[in-house]
Design a protein around this motif. Structure first.
Motif, PDB file in Angstrom:
ATOM      1  N   ALA A  65      57.555  39.436  11.329  1.00  0.00           N
ATOM      2  CA  ALA A  65      57.174  40.193  12.531  1.00  0.00           C
ATOM      3  C   ALA A  65      57.066  39.235  13.719  1.00  0.00           C
ATOM      4  N   ILE A  66      57.571  39.674  14.855  1.00  0.00           N
ATOM      5  CA  ILE A  66      57.516  38.884  16.092  1.00  0.00           C
ATOM      6  C   ILE A  66      56.489  39.520  17.037  1.00  0.00           C
ATOM      7  N   GLN A  67      55.627  38.678  17.598  1.00  0.00           N
ATOM      8  CA  GLN A  67      54.616  39.165  18.545  1.00  0.00           C
ATOM      9  C   GLN A  67      55.300  39.678  19.809  1.00  0.00           C
ATOM     10  N   LYS A  68      54.914  40.871  20.225  1.00  0.00           N
ATOM     11  CA  LYS A  68      55.473  41.455  21.430  1.00  0.00           C
ATOM     12  C   LYS A  68      54.938  40.717  22.658  1.00  0.00           C
ATOM     13  N   ALA A  69      55.824  40.474  23.611  1.00  0.00           N
ATOM     14  CA  ALA A  69      55.424  39.735  24.824  1.00  0.00           C
ATOM     15  C   ALA A  69      54.530  40.552  25.711  1.00  0.00           C
ATOM     16  N   PRO A  71      62.402  28.728  16.818  1.00  0.00           N
ATOM     17  CA  PRO A  71      63.100  27.869  17.777  1.00  0.00           C
ATOM     18  C   PRO A  71      63.263  28.478  19.172  1.00  0.00           C
ATOM     19  N   PHE A  72      63.062  29.793  19.299  1.00  0.00           N
ATOM     20  CA  PHE A  72      63.197  30.461  20.591  1.00  0.00           C
ATOM     21  C   PHE A  72      61.857  30.650  21.286  1.00  0.00           C
ATOM     22  N   GLY A  73      60.793  30.111  20.696  1.00  0.00           N
ATOM     23  CA  GLY A  73      59.464  30.205  21.288  1.00  0.00           C
ATOM     24  C   GLY A  73      58.697  31.466  20.926  1.00  0.00           C
ATOM     25  N   ASN A  74      59.253  32.287  20.023  1.00  0.00           N
ATOM     26  CA  ASN A  74      58.576  33.517  19.593  1.00  0.00           C
ATOM     27  C   ASN A  74      57.543  33.213  18.509  1.00  0.00           C
ATOM     28  N   LYS A  75      56.398  33.873  18.595  1.00  0.00           N
ATOM     29  CA  LYS A  75      55.390  33.740  17.547  1.00  0.00           C
ATOM     30  C   LYS A  75      55.732  34.716  16.434  1.00  0.00           C
ATOM     31  N   ARG A  76      55.838  34.202  15.192  1.00  0.00           N
ATOM     32  CA  ARG A  76      56.206  35.020  14.036  1.00  0.00           C
ATOM     33  C   ARG A  76      55.148  34.915  12.951  1.00  0.00           C
ATOM     34  N   ILE A  77      55.022  36.000  12.192  1.00  0.00           N
ATOM     35  CA  ILE A  77      54.215  35.982  10.979  1.00  0.00           C
ATOM     36  C   ILE A  77      55.062  36.564   9.854  1.00  0.00           C
ATOM     37  N   GLY A  78      54.779  36.148   8.633  1.00  0.00           N
ATOM     38  CA  GLY A  78      55.562  36.612   7.499  1.00  0.00           C
ATOM     39  C   GLY A  78      54.687  37.196   6.401  1.00  0.00           C
TER      40      GLY A  78
END
Length: 65
Positions: free
Chosen positions: A61-65, A15-22
């Motif tokens: 994991a969240i993709q680093k900007a 919801p915050f626009g972050n790309k995540r993988i699990g």
């Protein structure tokens, strides 16, 4: 060293626009393999702590900007 098999569970935008993988993974280990041998006998028979320990992981994991 311990190798833990992981399964890719998917990718999404939170919801915050972050790309995540699990990922999910797990394994079992023996406490004795790591020198942990403490235990206590129970009145009803058996022991207080099992030698087998189950390890389960859920990783996001969240993709680093």
């Amino acid at each position: 060293p311990l190798t833990i098999p992981f399964t890719f569970e998917g990718a999404a935008t939170d919801p915050f626009g972050n790309k995540r993988i699990g990922f999910e993974g797990g394994t079992s280990i023996s406490r004795a393999d790591y020198g942990i041998t403490w235990n206590a006998a129970l009145e009803s028979g058996g022991v207080l702590v099992s030698d087998k320990v189950n390890l389960e992981f859920e990783i996001s994991a969240i993709q680093k900007a």
